[in-house]
Design an enzyme around this catalytic site. Structure first.
Site, PDB file in Angstrom:
ATOM      1  CG  ASP A  59     -32.810 -27.201 -35.371  1.00  0.00           C
ATOM      2  OD1 ASP A  59     -31.809 -27.592 -35.996  1.00  0.00           O
ATOM      3  OD2 ASP A  59     -33.598 -26.358 -35.818  1.00  0.00           O
ATOM      4  CG  ASP A 103     -29.017 -29.371 -38.696  1.00  0.00           C
ATOM      5  OD1 ASP A 103     -29.785 -29.908 -39.513  1.00  0.00           O
ATOM      6  OD2 ASP A 103     -28.908 -28.139 -38.585  1.00  0.00           O
ATOM      7  CD  GLU A 104     -35.220 -29.774 -38.145  1.00  0.00           C
ATOM      8  OE1 GLU A 104     -36.358 -29.375 -37.836  1.00  0.00           O
ATOM      9  OE2 GLU A 104     -34.622 -29.416 -39.188  1.00  0.00           O
TER      10      GLU A 104
END
Length: 467
Positions: free
Chosen positions: A11, A105-106
């Site tokens: 993350d 983003d993860e």
């Protein structure tokens, strides 16, 4: 469940805000809030400095401004964020063929499937190297969780924030989860959390002790069974490689409700063109055109039309969207519009319908082609120097917009690898000022594409097993 912590969850830390801070030297170490800046805007991401004041994602922007009046408020630059995300996802895919992105983003990674890890030590080393590679390649930081299941890997990455690594040793899961809040578990939001609290259940241990039958009685069969299993640290869900997109869509929310029917029609045509550009960019076509309309009273209507074959023809999508709009009453005002295409395929079917639509559009509505989208009033307003976006001045070079209004635009001239720059103000129609593309956050050697910056090392490693 696995016997080794070979599922990794990455993350990125305050991703949008961190990218803006890395891009703008004058904002480093300061409160930054990224999101919609209009009256109905919401926070997309807040930097850790802004979170100190209570600002968080999904918060109304008006509330964020009251909490942190001196923060920098910026409009998102999704092109920049996507380019950074592609770099990061490339690093993940170098580790394993099984990468499951959850957002820009993860993502989850199955290290075992890529033979990047087979036990706790090799998993830790893989996580450390990944974090160092991300920092070197993008200038940003990400937090890593390692565990024997997806649920625990995600919990571990939350514990690792910001800029850390947490590994949960197999066999320690129950002891780690027990004292945590019920909200720690996936699927337990505010409503479920309140329901459990009223039943006297506030911790994960409390869920386990309540028993499966009680949870089924409180939450229903499916949710009760799943929650009880998670409280016992049981999670056998595999990491699933990126799925094919089921639809492509775009939508806009308007600061002021649109009442003019002509304006609504122009907006729908503009959205149809944007949708086709995205469709073609992915090398796809689709059979079903979908129109979404949210009216003044927050009621949301969707209408769809299925064509005889898949298409990526902008004229066909525009005409279908216009027909769908004809069936919607917009007299009270419209606050959101969206156009989407589903029933995706990687080919197009040239049929008489598509050809006829193209011929009608050609010459008659030349300004509505993909390369020349319609230029209606809203499009012009959107080009009026959004806060945080990049500009180029013929004399002063590259900069970014600090703000605009009353016929003026204020620009700070700096780049990712410069010192904090000077601020200057211009007329909004200054011929020497023009929009620009974002600069890369990390300069690269032309001959090898590597980052110039040295690896600053990886800090913040912690072990959940050792506390």
């Amino acid at each position: 469940m696995r016997t080794a912590p070979t599922i990794l969850h990455l993350d990125m830390d305050a991703f949008f805000a961190s990218a803006e801070q890395a891009s703008k030297p004058s904002l480093r170490g300061k409160a930054v809030v990224v999101g919609g800046l209009g009256p109905r805007g919401v926070v997309a991401t807040a930097s850790y400095e802004a979170r100190v004041f209570g600002v968080h994602s999904a918060m109304p922007m008006a509330q964020a401004r009251r909490l942190a009046p001196n923060a920098a408020y910026l409009v998102p630059r999704f092109g920049l964020y996507r380019s950074i995300s592609e770099q990061v996802m490339g690093l993940l895919r170098a580790l394993s063929p099984l990468v499951e992105p959850l957002s820009l983003d993860e993502a989850f990674v199955d290290l075992e499937a890529g033979e990047a890890a087979w036990d706790a030590e090799s998993a830790r080393l893989a996580g450390l190297k990944l974090r160092a590679d991300i920092r070197t390649g993008t200038g940003l930081t990400g937090s890593v969780g390692l565990a024997a299941s997806k649920m625990l890997a995600k919990i571990a990455s939350e514990q690792a924030k910001p800029d850390g690594l947490v590994l949960i040793e197999p066999g320690t899961e129950r002891a780690l989860l027990g004292p945590m809040s019920v909200r720690t578990l996936p699927g337990v939001g505010p409503a479920t959390g309140d329901h459990l609290r009223r039943a006297g259940i506030t911790t994960v241990d409390g869920i386990a002790e309540a028993g499966e039958d009680e949870l089924v009685r409180l939450l229903g069969k499916a949710h009760g069974h799943a929650l009880h299993a998670m409280a016992l640290a049981r999670d056998d869900r595999p990491v699933v490689a990126e799925r094919e997109a089921k639809s492509v869509s775009v939508e806009d929310t308007y600061d002021v409700d649109i009442h003019d029917r002509l304006r609504v029609g122009l907006e729908v045509q503009r959205l149809a063109d944007r949708c086709v550009r995205r469709l073609r960019g992915a090398g796809l076509s689709g059979r079903t055109i979908v129109l979404k309309v949210r009216r003044y009273d927050f009621s949301t209507l969707t209408r769809s039309e299925t064509l005889r074959g898949p298409t990526d023809d902008p004229a066909v999508v525009r005409e279908a969207a216009a027909r769908l709009l004809d069936s919607v009453d917009t007299t009270g005002g419209v606050r959101l519009l969206g156009v989407g295409v589903s029933g995706l395929a990687d080919y197009t079917q040239e049929d008489l319908f598509a050809q006829a639509a193209s011929e009608r559009a050609e010459g008659a509505v030349e300004e509505l082609t993909v390369d020349e989208p319609v230029q209606e009033p809203r499009e012009q307003v959107e080009r009026r120097w959004p806060a945080g976006h990049d500009v180029w001045h013929a004399e002063y070079g590259h900069g970014w917009v600090q703000g605009s209004g009353l016929g003026r635009v204020t620009v700070r001239f700096e780049t990712p690898d410069s010192e904090p720059g000077r601020v200057r103000t211009f007329r909004i129609d200054d011929p020497d000022l023009e929009p620009a593309d974002p600069l890369p956050l990390v300069r690269r050697r032309p001959e090898e594409g590597g980052a110039l910056a040295e690896d600053p090392g990886v800090a913040g490693e912690r072990s959940a097993a050792s506390g």
